[in-house]
Design a protein around this motif. Structure first.
Motif, short mmCIF file in Angstrom:
data_model
loop_
_atom_site.label_atom_id
_atom_site.label_comp_id
_atom_site.label_asym_id
_atom_site.label_seq_id
_atom_site.Cartn_x
_atom_site.Cartn_y
_atom_site.Cartn_z
N LEU A 113 4.71 3.20 4.76
CA LEU A 113 5.71 2.51 3.97
C LEU A 113 6.98 3.34 3.78
CD1 LEU A 113 3.44 0.90 1.21
CD2 LEU A 113 4.54 -0.25 3.14
N SER A 141 -3.47 3.60 4.10
CA SER A 141 -3.41 2.73 5.28
C SER A 141 -4.67 2.85 6.12
CB SER A 141 -2.20 3.09 6.15
OG SER A 141 -1.01 3.07 5.41
N LEU A 190 1.23 -2.63 9.82
CA LEU A 190 2.67 -2.56 9.62
C LEU A 190 3.36 -2.12 10.90
CD1 LEU A 190 5.21 -2.59 7.80
CD2 LEU A 190 4.67 -0.21 7.21
#
Length: 232
Positions: A113, A141, A190
């Motif tokens: 992030l 994650s 992501l």
């Protein structure tokens, strides 16, 4: 003459004492009863070797400076073998039962992030390799490798994979430029959103959690004796 003999004996003893000692070798991880990793070196740092006694495989992963991965490690997979190091900057992987080894890394792009492209080593919690697929769990994650096959559309002679980019333009992921092979890159969901690998079938329907492993017979962590080979 007696003095000369004494001098020669002293030199011989000194020479024996000065002879360098071979670094110790110790098993640092067992996958099962016939597959294991050996570290050769002082202070738990050095060469790393893989052995599969059933398949008569004995190969070298790291030639120096390897330090063991200290988090939980669960690894029942046999064809696909992945070994992280202490820093977790990447992986040594084999896709042929340990006969040959390659370097796998993290996908470029914002896997984290905060925009980092890889997992910070201090955040790593566990690494699991099951069904020929790797799963690195961190505090924030889940990193995975792809499913263990290639999308047939990007194999040599394949038609390629058509896709539409965010700006609405039509593109084709061509077989001539297929990207990383299966098992050779780790990324988060992501990171996958920013990567054309998302259009390959082996990167689709990935789990959100590390798969459960039942009846595992190997070690759950690497082990190393810092005092191996040293005089007691």
């Amino acid at each position: 003459m007696k003095g000369l003999t004494t001098l020669m004996l002293t030199l011989a003893i000194t020479g024996c004492q000065a002879r360098p000692q071979q670094p110790p070798t110790q098993v640092v991880y067992r996958f099962d009863d016939h597959r294991y990793l050996e570290l050769k070196g002082w202070n738990c740092e050095g060469e790393l070797w893989f052995t599969d006694a059933q398949r008569s495989i004995h190969t070298q992963l790291y030639f120096q400076y390897y330090r063991i991965f200290t988090r939980q490690l669960i690894h029942p997979s046999e064809r696909y073998i992945a070994v992280p190091s202490w820093e977790v900057t990447g992986f040594r992987v084999s896709r042929d039962y340990g006969q040959t080894w390659q370097v796998a890394g993290f996908s470029p792009g914002p896997n984290e992030l905060n925009g980092m492209d890889r997992a910070p080593g201090e955040d790593a919690l566990s690494f699991t390799v099951v069904n020929d697929q790797g799963f690195l769990q961190t505090k924030h994650s889940l990193y995975t490798s792809s499913k263990p096959f290639e999308d047939p559309r990007i194999l040599p002679g394949g038609p390629g994979i058509p896709f539409v980019s965010e700006d609405g333009a039509n593109h084709i992921l061509e077989a001539q430029y297929p990207g990383e092979a299966w098992g050779m890159v780790y990324m988060t969901k992501l990171g996958l959103e920013q990567n054309t690998a998302q259009f390959k079938t082996n990167w689709q329907d990935l789990p959100d959690h590390v798969p459960e492993v039942k009846n595992y017979q190997g070690w759950d962590r690497m082990r190393c004796d810092m005092n191996a080979g040293k005089a007691k």
